[in-house]
Write an enzyme that holds these catalytic residues in place. Structure first.
Site, short mmCIF file in Angstrom:
data_model
loop_
_atom_site.label_atom_id
_atom_site.label_comp_id
_atom_site.label_asym_id
_atom_site.label_seq_id
_atom_site.Cartn_x
_atom_site.Cartn_y
_atom_site.Cartn_z
N CYS A 1 0.81 -1.22 0.00
CA CYS A 1 0.00 0.00 0.00
C CYS A 1 0.85 1.27 0.00
O CYS A 1 0.34 2.35 -0.29
CB CYS A 1 -0.95 0.00 1.19
SG CYS A 1 -1.93 -1.48 1.30
N ASN B 1 -10.03 -0.05 0.67
CA ASN B 1 -8.57 -0.07 0.53
C ASN B 1 -8.20 -0.68 -0.83
O ASN B 1 -8.42 -1.86 -1.07
CB ASN B 1 -7.98 -0.90 1.68
CG ASN B 1 -6.46 -0.97 1.66
OD1 ASN B 1 -5.82 -0.54 0.71
ND2 ASN B 1 -5.89 -1.50 2.72
N HIS C 1 -2.79 6.95 2.96
CA HIS C 1 -3.31 5.66 2.51
C HIS C 1 -4.65 5.40 3.20
O HIS C 1 -4.83 5.73 4.38
CB HIS C 1 -2.32 4.55 2.83
CG HIS C 1 -2.85 3.20 2.51
ND1 HIS C 1 -3.40 2.92 1.29
CD2 HIS C 1 -2.97 2.06 3.26
CE1 HIS C 1 -3.84 1.66 1.30
NE2 HIS C 1 -3.58 1.12 2.47
N1 ACO Z 1 -17.96 -7.95 10.79
C1 ACO Z 1 -18.30 -8.22 12.08
N2 ACO Z 1 -17.40 -8.57 13.01
C2 ACO Z 1 -16.11 -8.66 12.61
C3 ACO Z 1 -15.70 -8.41 11.29
C4 ACO Z 1 -16.70 -8.05 10.36
N3 ACO Z 1 -16.40 -7.78 9.06
N4 ACO Z 1 -14.36 -8.57 11.22
C5 ACO Z 1 -13.94 -8.90 12.45
N5 ACO Z 1 -15.00 -8.98 13.28
C6 ACO Z 1 -15.03 -9.31 14.70
C7 ACO Z 1 -13.86 -10.16 15.14
O1 ACO Z 1 -14.12 -11.52 14.85
C8 ACO Z 1 -13.81 -9.85 16.62
O2 ACO Z 1 -14.78 -10.64 17.25
P1 ACO Z 1 -14.53 -11.25 18.71
O3 ACO Z 1 -14.35 -10.06 19.61
O4 ACO Z 1 -15.76 -12.03 18.96
O5 ACO Z 1 -13.29 -12.08 18.59
C9 ACO Z 1 -14.24 -8.40 16.69
O6 ACO Z 1 -14.92 -8.11 15.47
C10 ACO Z 1 -13.10 -7.43 16.87
O7 ACO Z 1 -12.08 -7.76 15.95
P2 ACO Z 1 -10.80 -6.89 15.79
O8 ACO Z 1 -9.89 -7.53 14.76
O9 ACO Z 1 -10.22 -6.59 17.13
O10 ACO Z 1 -11.43 -5.56 15.18
P3 ACO Z 1 -10.72 -4.18 14.91
O11 ACO Z 1 -11.53 -3.11 15.51
O12 ACO Z 1 -9.25 -4.23 15.19
O13 ACO Z 1 -10.87 -4.05 13.33
C11 ACO Z 1 -9.57 -4.24 11.33
C12 ACO Z 1 -10.27 -4.98 12.43
C13 ACO Z 1 -10.61 -3.42 10.58
C14 ACO Z 1 -8.97 -5.27 10.36
C15 ACO Z 1 -8.46 -3.33 11.91
O14 ACO Z 1 -7.64 -4.07 12.78
C16 ACO Z 1 -7.59 -2.71 10.86
O15 ACO Z 1 -8.02 -1.86 10.11
N6 ACO Z 1 -6.30 -3.08 10.79
C17 ACO Z 1 -5.38 -2.54 9.86
C18 ACO Z 1 -5.49 -3.23 8.55
C19 ACO Z 1 -4.65 -2.54 7.52
O16 ACO Z 1 -4.34 -1.38 7.67
N7 ACO Z 1 -4.25 -3.20 6.45
C20 ACO Z 1 -3.49 -2.47 5.46
C21 ACO Z 1 -2.59 -3.19 4.74
S1 ACO Z 1 -3.23 -4.18 3.46
C22 ACO Z 1 -2.03 -4.29 2.27
O17 ACO Z 1 -0.91 -3.87 2.42
C23 ACO Z 1 -2.40 -4.95 0.95
#
Ligand code: ACO
Length: 329
Positions: A111, A286, A256
């Site tokens: 990214c 993204n 980004h």
């Molecule tokens: N819908 C509903 N619930 C979900 C979903 C969804 N789509 N996805 C995850 N959950 C649940 C999880 O299972 C978890 O449930 P649990 O508490 O029962 O275990 C809960 O939601 C919380 O999960 P977290 O992973 O802690 O959620 P978080 O608020 O951290 O959000 C996310 C996840 C959106 C992926 C976040 O961590 C994020 O944005 N991370 C950065 C990702 C990123 O920047 N990637 C970029 C690089 S990609 C590249 O280079 C190609």
């Protein structure tokens, strides 16, 4: 010496998938996706390939710059989702748009790819060996998404954006970095080789990686989140220091677009007015390296880039890579 962006273009596929559409295929909701990521819709390729999207964006950028393909000296393509392992997507896009003689190569910095490519372009332009670089960021994330994994499938979209870069006398500074200890925080595995002379089994050092499915993006979301909320503000600060300007002097920041909460944390850490940050994640999700140039293309088309503006582009991604560029428009 600095750079000038004399043309920009973008292309996103027609098909739009909403959060509600995802709620029909995985256990998720519009409320969860919106509040946790800021994403409402994403454009998804349906029957078109990365090189075809990239070619469309490139032709639009050339048209915007009023330039012929013969004037392009170098084609840099940023992608993590090329159509072939070889040749490069750059050669495929150049061929598609009729470029016959240019240096063509791909850059994989995930990214952060566009920020890396712009810095490489600048250094080639500095050398005096060439005058015009076409940077195309073309991504088809749908190629490596597991549509049963709710934690990744809702985040990504497809699309392409292109810019034409030349040298100028204006301000330019960059901070380009990687943190390879996070290499396996985001990854997509290829199959291990199979050949007639094979006597041993290929073994990954990490058991989780060994067990991961082939060709599907794997991400330690929380770790990446923590990394990004530190790396993005740090890169902006370091680039500003190198440019010898204060953060307040930056007119516009295009970050980004991975998660609106990551951008909001960066805004708070940098203590800058939110209006200075361009955010379009709601519509596109993204699109990896295409996010930042797509923002540039949108802003240029809307006449929102003014001569003399100090613009900061800041990205992070798999690798882990991160970086910021500050330039005067
Ligand atoms: N819908 C509903 N619930 C979900 C979903 C969804 N789509 N996805 C995850 N959950 C649940 C999880 O299972 C978890 O449930 P649990 O508490 O029962 O275990 C809960 O939601 C919380 O999960 P977290 O992973 O802690 O959620 P978080 O608020 O951290 O959000 C996310 C996840 C959106 C992926 C976040 O961590 C994020 O944005 N991370 C950065 C990702 C990123 O920047 N990637 C970029 C690089 S990609 C590249 O280079 C190609």
């Amino acid at each position: 010496m600095g750079i000038q962006i004399i043309g920009a273009g973008m292309y996103v596929p027609e098909t739009i998938v909403s959060n509600e559409d995802f709620a029909k295929i995985v256990d998720t909701s519009d409320e969860w996706i919106t509040t946790r990521t800021g994403i409402k819709t994403r454009h998804i390729a349906d029957g078109e390939l990365a090189y075809q999207m990239g070619a469309k964006a490139a032709l639009r950028a050339l048209e915007d710059a009023n330039m012929a393909v013969e004037q392009v000296d170098m084609v840099l393509v940023t992608t993590v989702t090329a159509d072939c392992l070889t040749p490069s997507l750059a050669c495929m896009i150049a061929n598609e748009i009729g470029i016959e003689d240019a240096i063509c190569m791909d850059i994989n910095a995930a990214c952060a790819g566009y920020v890396f490519a712009l810095d490489i372009a600048k250094k080639y332009l500095d050398s005096g060996d060439l005058q015009t670089v076409l940077i195309v960021s073309a991504e088809m994330l749908t190629r490596m998404i597991d549509y049963t994994d709710r934690s990744t499938c809702v985040l990504f979209g497809d699309g392409a954006a292109a810019t034409i870069v030349k040298k100028s006398d204006s301000l330019y500074a960059s901070c380009i970095k990687s943190s390879p200890k996070g290499a396996m925080k985001i990854y997509t595995k290829l199959p291990e080789p199979k050949h007639p002379f094979q006597t041993k089994t290929y073994r990954w050092n990490d058991e989780d990686v060994a067990k991961a499915p082939i060709g599907m993006i794997q991400m330690a979301g929380n770790d990446v989140y923590k990394f990004a909320t530190t790396a993005m503000p740090q890169a902006v600060e370091l680039a500003a220091q190198k440019a010898n300007i204060s953060l307040d002097e930056i007119d516009l920041i295009i970050p980004h677009q991975a998660n609106v909460r990551i951008i909001n944390t960066a805004i708070k850490k940098l203590k800058l007015p939110p209006e200075k940050f361009y955010i379009n994640i709601e519509e596109f999700g993204n699109i990896s390296s295409a996010c930042i140039p797509l923002g540039l293309a949108q802003l240029k088309a809307a006449g929102r880039l003014k001569q003399g503006d100090k613009i900061c582009l800041v990205g992070f991604g798999a690798g882990l890579t991160y970086g910021a560029v500050i330039f005067e428009y």
